[in-house]
Structures are given as C-alpha cells and as structure tokens.
Design an enzyme around this catalytic site. Sequence first.
Site, PDB file in Angstrom:
ATOM      1  N   THR A  21      53.811  52.579  81.990  1.00 18.40           N
ATOM      2  CA  THR A  21      54.771  53.401  81.230  1.00 18.40           C
ATOM      3  C   THR A  21      55.018  52.742  79.883  1.00 18.40           C
ATOM      4  OG1 THR A  21      57.100  54.041  81.050  1.00 18.40           O
ATOM      5  CG2 THR A  21      56.638  52.304  82.613  1.00 18.40           C
ATOM      6  N   ILE A  22      55.131  53.568  78.845  1.00 16.54           N
ATOM      7  CA  ILE A  22      55.400  52.985  77.515  1.00 16.54           C
ATOM      8  C   ILE A  22      56.826  52.455  77.422  1.00 16.54           C
ATOM      9  CG2 ILE A  22      53.697  54.435  76.328  1.00 16.54           C
ATOM     10  CD1 ILE A  22      56.119  56.053  75.188  1.00 16.54           C
ATOM     11  N   ASP A  23      57.704  52.883  78.345  1.00 13.76           N
ATOM     12  CA  ASP A  23      59.139  52.593  78.189  1.00 13.76           C
ATOM     13  C   ASP A  23      59.547  51.160  78.521  1.00 13.76           C
ATOM     14  OD1 ASP A  23      59.351  55.271  77.579  1.00 13.76           O
ATOM     15  OD2 ASP A  23      59.888  55.865  79.611  1.00 13.76           O
ATOM     16  N   ARG A  41      59.311  53.123  55.585  1.00 14.23           N
ATOM     17  CA  ARG A  41      60.022  52.155  54.741  1.00 14.23           C
ATOM     18  C   ARG A  41      59.600  52.302  53.262  1.00 14.23           C
ATOM     19  NH1 ARG A  41      63.053  48.049  55.306  1.00 14.23           N
ATOM     20  NH2 ARG A  41      62.877  47.845  57.538  1.00 14.23           N
ATOM     21  N   GLU A  49      65.943  57.435  72.025  1.00 11.88           N
ATOM     22  CA  GLU A  49      66.199  58.858  72.324  1.00 11.88           C
ATOM     23  C   GLU A  49      67.396  59.043  73.264  1.00 11.88           C
ATOM     24  OE1 GLU A  49      62.746  60.605  74.216  1.00 11.88           O
ATOM     25  OE2 GLU A  49      62.579  58.969  75.638  1.00 11.88           O
ATOM     26  N   CYS A 107      55.656  65.916  89.469  1.00 11.91           N
ATOM     27  CA  CYS A 107      55.478  66.742  90.669  1.00 11.91           C
ATOM     28  C   CYS A 107      56.823  66.911  91.370  1.00 11.91           C
ATOM     29  CB  CYS A 107      54.464  66.057  91.590  1.00 11.91           C
ATOM     30  SG  CYS A 107      54.307  66.837  93.203  1.00 11.91           S
TER      31      CYS A 107
HETATM   32  P1  ADP Z   1      57.796  57.802  85.629  1.00 13.24           P
HETATM   33  O1  ADP Z   1      57.013  57.466  86.831  1.00 13.24           O
HETATM   34  O2  ADP Z   1      57.050  57.588  84.345  1.00 13.24           O
HETATM   35  O3  ADP Z   1      59.171  57.135  85.653  1.00 13.24           O
HETATM   36  P2  ADP Z   1      59.031  60.333  86.436  1.00 13.24           P
HETATM   37  O4  ADP Z   1      60.391  59.760  86.584  1.00 13.24           O
HETATM   38  O5  ADP Z   1      58.908  61.673  85.784  1.00 13.24           O
HETATM   39  O6  ADP Z   1      58.044  59.387  85.615  1.00 13.24           O
HETATM   40  O7  ADP Z   1      58.383  60.407  87.890  1.00 13.24           O
HETATM   41  C1  ADP Z   1      57.057  60.865  88.087  1.00 13.24           C
HETATM   42  C2  ADP Z   1      56.940  61.573  89.413  1.00 13.24           C
HETATM   43  O8  ADP Z   1      57.276  60.657  90.461  1.00 13.24           O
HETATM   44  C3  ADP Z   1      57.906  62.734  89.599  1.00 13.24           C
HETATM   45  O9  ADP Z   1      57.455  63.923  89.001  1.00 13.24           O
HETATM   46  C4  ADP Z   1      57.922  62.838  91.116  1.00 13.24           C
HETATM   47  O10 ADP Z   1      56.750  63.454  91.566  1.00 13.24           O
HETATM   48  C5  ADP Z   1      57.895  61.368  91.526  1.00 13.24           C
HETATM   49  N1  ADP Z   1      59.283  60.889  91.690  1.00 13.24           N
HETATM   50  C6  ADP Z   1      60.160  60.508  90.736  1.00 13.24           C
HETATM   51  N2  ADP Z   1      61.368  60.170  91.245  1.00 13.24           N
HETATM   52  C7  ADP Z   1      61.250  60.362  92.583  1.00 13.24           C
HETATM   53  C8  ADP Z   1      62.158  60.215  93.680  1.00 13.24           C
HETATM   54  N3  ADP Z   1      63.417  59.812  93.499  1.00 13.24           N
HETATM   55  N4  ADP Z   1      61.701  60.511  94.916  1.00 13.24           N
HETATM   56  C9  ADP Z   1      60.425  60.913  95.111  1.00 13.24           C
HETATM   57  N5  ADP Z   1      59.524  61.081  94.118  1.00 13.24           N
HETATM   58  C10 ADP Z   1      59.918  60.809  92.876  1.00 13.24           C
END
Ligand code: ADP
Length: 353
Positions: A132-134, A161, A254, A79
Amino acid sequence: MKKNSKIKNIAILCSGGDAPGMNAAIRALTRTAIFKGYSVFGIKRGYSGLLEGSFIELNLRSVANIIQKGGTILKTSRCPQFFEKEYRIEASHILRRNKIDTLIVIGGEGSYTGAYLLEKETGFPVVCLPGTIDNDIVGTDYTIGFDTAVNTALESIDRIRDTASAHDRVFLVEVMGRTCGEIAQRVGIAGGAETIIVPEDKNKITMSVLNNENKILNTAISLQNLKTLSEKLASDLKKSQAKGKMSSIVIVAESGKPEFTYQIARNLKKFHKIDSRVVILGHVQRGGTPSAMDRYLASLMGYEAIETLHQGKSNHSIALIQNKITAIPLKSSIGQHKWNDQKLLTVSKILSI
Ligand code: ADP
C-alpha cells in the site's frame, strides 16, 4: 527437500489499492516458491476474483520483465462480499476445490483483516505482504509502494514550488494516505513545506503552529471545526509573510474527508483574505515505475513470505523492522491505527521558519 510437506500449491492475490512494487513482489514470490518446489497460481482481481474462481498458473517466465512495472499484473479490487463471513467460507471452499494449500495476500490493512478472518474462521492458511502506498500498517516500518508514492508526490511539489515562488502564491497540495499522515509528513519534510496538516484519527487533524511566544505547538483540531483550522493556518501564513516569505507550500493529507482541501482554501479567502491555489495530486501518486527501494523491499519480502510458509508458519505478515525483514503474527497489525510521529511535525515546522 521440502521442509513443509503440507504445501504443494500456493496462490497469490493483490487486494485494495494498487501500489508500485506489487509486481516485484509477485515475481519474488513466484520464483522463490518454484525454486523451493511449489506450484504457484495467481488469482485475478483480489478477493472478487477468488470468489469467481479466477486462477491462472504462474511459471518462471510469466513473471519476467515485470519488476520495473507499476500496478499489478494480477489486477486488484475492492470486494464488498468479503466483509461477510459466508463469502469468506465460500472462498475457503473455492481455494480447497482448486487444490490450493496456502494463500498469499498483498495489500493494506483492510486486505490483512480479510485474510486474518479467513484463516481464523476457516483454518485456511494465509500469509500477507504489506502492499500500500499509505504506509499505514502497524508493525512494519515501510510498506511496498510508499517510497515511490512519496517520490512521485515530491516531484510534483518541486514543480509547484517554482510557480509558487514566481507568483508569490500559497499552494495547498493534497496528498493521499487515507486516515494516515505518513505520506504527508514524509513529503512535507522532504519538500520543505511551510505547514503539514495530517489526520490524527478519523475525526481530527493535527498541525504544528508557531505561537506568539515563538513556541511550536502540535494542535489537534476536529475535522468539523474547519474555521479554527483555517484561523491557525492563516495566522501561520501571515507570520511567514511578515518574515519575508512570500510563497508557501502547505501539504494537506486527504484525511478521509471529501472536499477537505477546497474547504480550507475557501475559508482562507473568506475569513482571512488569503488567496491560495489547490492542487490535488490524487491517483498520479499510485502509478509509475517503482523506486529502487520498493523493488528491493518487495523482492526481499516476497522471498521471506515463501521462507515463512516453508518453515510451516501461516497467519503471519512480512514486515520491515529496524532494517530487518521478518515475519510477525498477522493479528498484531489488525485493527490498529498508525499514529503520527509528533516529533516529525515539530521538526518540519522548525525547518520551515
Ligand atoms: P487496503 O487493503 O488497501 O487497506 P481496503 O481497506 O479497501 O484496502 O480493503 C481491501 C479489501 O479487503 C476490501 O474490499 C475487502 O474485500 C477486504 N476487507 C477490508 N476490510 C475487511 C474486513 N474488516 N473484513 C473482511 N474483509 C475486509
């Protein structure tokens, strides 16, 4: 008797990339909350759904038969608006208008940052679960989804393999993990990889190489300097071939650089006459039935999140630390980078000799 009389209604959302085990977390959160006397609402499609006011009430039966399912019944999203303060303020108004008292966010470090800012700027209480998978969240040993993703990648690598060995081939297998090397390290060691290439930060990768004195060096190389990376990899592969190893699996994280693995393969061919095949495992790593470990972790973390709220705490995330599930301040995981365990790289190299 409720310990926290300030809370009546709890909302849950999933944000960022989906991870196997998110459903098990939603189930545990919902059932524990209802058991303790709270009402529970799911928000569809993460922060986007929150801004659209997409709330649905969850009951004990709405979370039946989901513990074994990958993805998330609530759906998730990225978002862009949530990066802006005005939308986070708007989100707090929407939550309050819907009579929500606390928000639970299941997601990765980005989602954590959004939740942290929401509470900091508007005072709206949040608790986060690592989904998160990471496995890139600092402060928890494991995140929900990591174990399943590692096992899924490993299953593919075992198959690769077989063909690598039948044809005496070098395979470069790219795994996910964004700018974190956790999946690559785990998969590399468990899959018996020849070499693991992991991101060190946004601009560098690290790989272990065996030098001419039979010493193992963990070398950091700039992502701009792919020629050097290919040289070191080629030298390693040639040493292995000289020892009679005719097929090799190289695990490449990646690393946040598009076409990274293909570029390495092109350089190996162009400058070192080494043929290789590239396999990008991609989104298969996200899907599938969550492993026992992820369901267990998600269940206990879901319980702990409600217990944390029940005790009157917010602005916390749930973590697994040395086999104990606990709540830690959300701030401690924000803006941090999970560094590679250099010892793991050395060990993986020793075991592949
Ligand atoms: P993950 O949570 O898996 O690390 P993302 O980094 O894509 O995935 O973040 C998911 C969502 O969290 C973003 O699309 C945004 O809506 C919100 N988000 C990420 N970073 C920020 C930030 N620095 N400030 C505010 N909202 C954030």
